[in-house]
Design an enzyme around this catalytic site. Structure first.
Site, PDB file in Angstrom:
ATOM      1  N   GLU A  24      -9.704  53.159  11.875  1.00 11.92           N
ATOM      2  CA  GLU A  24      -8.453  53.294  12.617  1.00 11.92           C
ATOM      3  C   GLU A  24      -7.285  53.094  11.666  1.00 11.92           C
ATOM      4  O   GLU A  24      -7.189  52.071  10.994  1.00 11.92           O
ATOM      5  CB  GLU A  24      -8.383  52.246  13.732  1.00 11.92           C
ATOM      6  CG  GLU A  24      -7.066  52.234  14.467  1.00 11.92           C
ATOM      7  CD  GLU A  24      -6.877  51.028  15.372  1.00 11.92           C
ATOM      8  OE1 GLU A  24      -5.758  50.845  15.879  1.00 11.92           O
ATOM      9  OE2 GLU A  24      -7.842  50.256  15.560  1.00 11.92           O
ATOM     10  N   ARG A  28       1.937  52.245  11.777  1.00 14.96           N
ATOM     11  CA  ARG A  28       2.930  51.204  11.528  1.00 14.96           C
ATOM     12  C   ARG A  28       3.536  51.301  10.136  1.00 14.96           C
ATOM     13  O   ARG A  28       4.254  50.387   9.714  1.00 14.96           O
ATOM     14  CB  ARG A  28       2.303  49.820  11.733  1.00 14.96           C
ATOM     15  CG  ARG A  28       1.971  49.547  13.179  1.00 14.96           C
ATOM     16  CD  ARG A  28       1.628  48.114  13.409  1.00 14.96           C
ATOM     17  NE  ARG A  28       0.176  47.942  13.358  1.00 14.96           N
ATOM     18  CZ  ARG A  28      -0.439  46.794  13.218  1.00 14.96           C
ATOM     19  NH1 ARG A  28       0.244  45.691  13.081  1.00 14.96           N
ATOM     20  NH2 ARG A  28      -1.745  46.738  13.214  1.00 14.96           N
ATOM     21  N   LYS A 111      -9.845  48.459  24.652  1.00 17.00           N
ATOM     22  CA  LYS A 111      -9.520  47.521  23.586  1.00 17.00           C
ATOM     23  C   LYS A 111      -9.009  46.252  24.281  1.00 17.00           C
ATOM     24  O   LYS A 111      -8.084  46.326  25.087  1.00 17.00           O
ATOM     25  CB  LYS A 111      -8.433  48.150  22.713  1.00 17.00           C
ATOM     26  CG  LYS A 111      -7.793  47.235  21.718  1.00 17.00           C
ATOM     27  CD  LYS A 111      -6.728  48.029  20.952  1.00 17.00           C
ATOM     28  CE  LYS A 111      -5.864  47.130  20.113  1.00 17.00           C
ATOM     29  NZ  LYS A 111      -4.959  47.891  19.247  1.00 17.00           N
TER      30      LYS A 111
END
Length: 188
Positions: A24, A28, A111
């Site tokens: 993943e 950001r 998640k």
């Protein structure tokens, strides 16, 4: 988190060499989309995008090569965007209401985020007792030391943790951490 695009491919190669193939890349950093494209070139890497907040983020990530989407939460718009793109979505949840909204969208994988702040293992056990057909990927505060405890839960399919790539970039260290993580016995 990939901060330097030059490190993206070597990072993916080190992770895959260590047995971690689902990667993943969080959106950001300014180079995150380019990092997804670079990491997706690594044989054996299954690369997705994380920290997806809206349909625009999702679309740009899929265009960059993301094969799955991870979000800190779930909105109807995000779920519709994932369905329209036909891309798997792993939305973040923190409580029963979040799970129920996801179930309304046809989702059964979530998640649990941020895992340790939201009550940790006791909270996830309580949620799992009510939602027995759901599987979780806890993230947020998971460490190399605590990952086995989380993975021992029947409702936990996998965990996410930044400990694999944290610190100054060093491919050998990342591969060593990946080997240790991939050796954790999952009892499900």
């Amino acid at each position: 988190m990939v901060k330097d695009l030059k490190q993206a491919r070597p990072m993916a190669e080190a992770l895959v060499a260590g047995g971690i193939t689902t990667l993943e890349v969080t959106l950001r950093t300014p180079c995150a989309l380019e990092a997804i494209a670079e990491m997706a070139k690594v044989e054996g890497a299954f690369v997705g995008a994380g920290t997806i907040l809206n349909g625009d983020d999702l679309g740009r990530s899929v265009d960059a090569g993301a094969k799955f989407i991870v979000s800190p939460g779930l909105t109807d718009n995000l779920a519709r965007a994932a369905a329209a793109q036909d891309v798997p979505l792993l939305p973040g949840i923190a409580n029963a209401g979040d799970i129920m909204r996801g179930l309304d969208q046809g989702l059964t994988r979530f998640k649990f985020f941020p895992a340790t702040v939201n009550g940790g293992i006791p909270a996830l056990k309580a949620l799992s007792a009510v939602f027995g057909n759901i599987r979780f990927c806890p993230t947020g505060g998971i460490t190399e030391e605590t990952a086995p405890e989380w993975l021992a839960l029947p409702s936990v399919a996998c965990v996410g943790g930044s400990w694999l790539t944290s610190g100054a970039f060093d491919a050998a260290t990342i591969k060593k951490r990946a080997l240790a993580a991939s050796a954790i016995d999952k009892k499900n």
